[in-house]
Each structure stands twice: as structure tokens, then as C-alpha cells.
Design a protein around this motif. Structure first.
Motif, short mmCIF file in Angstrom:
data_model
loop_
_atom_site.label_atom_id
_atom_site.label_comp_id
_atom_site.label_asym_id
_atom_site.label_seq_id
_atom_site.Cartn_x
_atom_site.Cartn_y
_atom_site.Cartn_z
N ILE A 126 0.50 -1.16 0.16
CA ILE A 126 0.26 -0.07 -0.13
C ILE A 126 0.65 1.18 0.09
CG2 ILE A 126 -1.68 1.31 1.21
CD1 ILE A 126 -3.07 -1.71 1.93
N LEU A 127 1.72 0.92 0.66
CA LEU A 127 2.32 2.30 0.92
C LEU A 127 3.77 2.56 -0.68
CD1 LEU A 127 4.04 4.33 2.01
CD2 LEU A 127 5.69 3.15 2.91
N LEU A 163 2.29 1.47 -3.60
CA LEU A 163 1.34 2.19 -4.16
C LEU A 163 0.07 3.64 -4.30
CD1 LEU A 163 -0.41 -1.13 -5.14
CD2 LEU A 163 1.61 -0.07 -7.07
N SER A 164 0.86 4.18 -2.84
CA SER A 164 0.22 5.52 -2.65
C SER A 164 1.06 6.09 -2.44
CB SER A 164 -0.76 5.23 -1.81
OG SER A 164 0.57 4.39 0.02
N ASN A 165 2.43 6.28 -2.20
CA ASN A 165 3.39 7.08 -1.71
C ASN A 165 4.20 7.45 -3.13
OD1 ASN A 165 5.81 8.36 -0.82
ND2 ASN A 165 5.05 8.45 1.00
N ASP A 166 4.42 9.02 -3.22
CA ASP A 166 5.05 8.37 -4.78
C ASP A 166 6.66 9.18 -4.35
OD1 ASP A 166 3.48 8.11 -6.36
OD2 ASP A 166 2.66 10.92 -6.76
N PHE A 193 7.45 5.69 -3.68
CA PHE A 193 7.68 4.52 -4.86
C PHE A 193 9.36 4.93 -5.96
CE2 PHE A 193 6.51 4.49 -9.61
CZ PHE A 193 6.03 3.19 -9.54
N LYS A 244 1.66 2.52 -11.52
CA LYS A 244 1.16 3.96 -11.55
C LYS A 244 -0.10 4.02 -12.61
CE LYS A 244 2.89 5.40 -7.81
NZ LYS A 244 2.23 5.95 -6.86
N THR A 293 -4.49 3.61 -14.57
CA THR A 293 -4.69 3.20 -14.43
C THR A 293 -5.35 2.23 -14.09
OG1 THR A 293 -5.58 5.26 -15.38
CG2 THR A 293 -7.27 3.56 -15.49
N TRP A 294 -6.22 1.87 -12.87
CA TRP A 294 -6.36 0.10 -12.78
C TRP A 294 -7.86 -0.35 -13.35
CZ3 TRP A 294 -3.49 -3.26 -10.52
CH2 TRP A 294 -2.11 -3.41 -10.22
#
Length: 189
Positions: A22-23, A25-28, A31, A102, A104-105
């Protein structure tokens, strides 16, 4: 270690892995920091080697060992320093991977990405049940599918994973063969 403690520690590693993902994928900032180190091709080679301890721990029915191995596999992408040089294929493939993660899912992308946890489940179940043919099939099948996915979606840059993937596959097969032979030998005695 008691079964209860093993289960609790295993679940802590499982939670730590989920928090890491989660970190990641969510923290640029995190990442990008991790991917700079993932440019070091040593991280490509070491990741596959965690399959062997994962299998050994599943065989021994150790939740701590299984989930610690999975945690190590995921975090090993940033264990090495940023490389001074990277080949253009490596840079191109990692740019593709970064965009993939990063971007679109969509439903197809989510379904395709579920192959990763499905691989872990199949690998662990095969070792847990001591089904050696299934185990080798899962390892070989996963390597082939990763290579096909890399070429199909990453183009020529996907070829950059061929050497690490084949090396990891060979080491995994040899390591698992040694473990299986040793198990069968000790089981007879």
C-alpha cells in the motif's frame, strides 16, 4: 516455536507485506526511491531466490517462514544501492513497469495482477501438500508467464528479464530438486 506464536508472527509479516504494498503504490516519494534501487539488476536476481525458502517453510508448515519470505521477496527490490549505469533495455522495461503500476487500474489489469497472489497460493499449497510435480509446474509456469507478460506488454525491453528469470528458474529448480531429494532420502530412513 509454538504453533500459535508461529501463526501470530506469520500474520504480522503478512500485514507488513500488505502495508509495504500500500505504501509503495500510494506514496510517490517511496515508490520512486524504491524503483531507483530496483534499477540495480542484482535485485532482479535475488527476488526469485526467495521462492526456495518459501517452499521449505511451506513444507514445514511455518507461517512465519512463509510470510517472512514473501516480505523479503517484495522488499528486496530496494536492498541494493542505485546503480551507476543501467542498460537502455533495463531502463525502458522499468519505465514500463512504473507506468503499469501507477497507471489506471482497469478490471483486466486488476484480474491480471491477481496472478501474483494466485502464484503464492499455488506455490504454498503445492509445498504444504508435498506435491512435487505441482510445485515444479507452478515454478516453471510462473517463470514462463512472467516472461511472456514482459515481452507482450514491455516489448523488446521485456527481453531484459530473460537472463535473471532463467537464472532464477534454474537456481530454484536445482534448489528444490536438492530439497526434494533430501526429503525423500530422510523420509526413507
Amino acid at each position: 516455536m509454538s504453533k500459535k506464536l508461529d501463526f501470530i508472527l506469520g500474520m504480522l509479516f503478512a500485514i507488513a507485506t500488505i502495508v509495504f504494498i500500500i505504501l509503495f503504490l500510494s506514496n510517490d516519494v517511496f515508490f520512486n526511491w524504491a524503483f531507483e534501487r530496483h534499477h540495480n539488476i542484482l535485485s532482479w536476481y535475488i527476488r526469485l531466490l526467495f521462492i526456495i525458502p518459501m517452499v521449505v517453510f511451506a513444507f514445514k508448515k511455518s507461517y512465519t517462514g512463509i510470510f517472512a519470505s514473501i516480505f523479503a521477496l517484495f522488499t528486496s527490490m530496494f536492498w541494493f544501492p542505485v546503480p551507476t549505469n543501467s542498460s537502455s533495455q533495463v531502463l525502458s522495461f522499468l519505465a514500463f513497469e512504473m507506468e503499469y503500476l501507477k497507471g489506471t487500474w482497469t478490471a483486466p489489469k486488476i484480474i491480471m495482477s491477481l496472478a501474483v497472489p494466485l502464484f503464492f497460493i499455488m506455490l504454498i499449497m503445492a509445498a504444504w501438500k508435498r506435491n512435487w510435480k505441482w510445485l515444479l509446474g507452478v515454478v516453471i509456469g510462473a517463470a514462463v508467464l512472467k516472461f511472456i507478460w514482459s515481452i507482450a506488454f514491455g516489448g523488446d525491453a521485456g527481453m531484459s528479464i530473460l537472463k535473471p528469470a532463467l537464472t532464477g528458474l534454474i537456481v530454484c529448480i536445482v534448489g528444490l530438486y536438492y530439497f526434494i531429494k533430501r526429503y525423500k532420502f530422510t523420509d526413507k530412513n
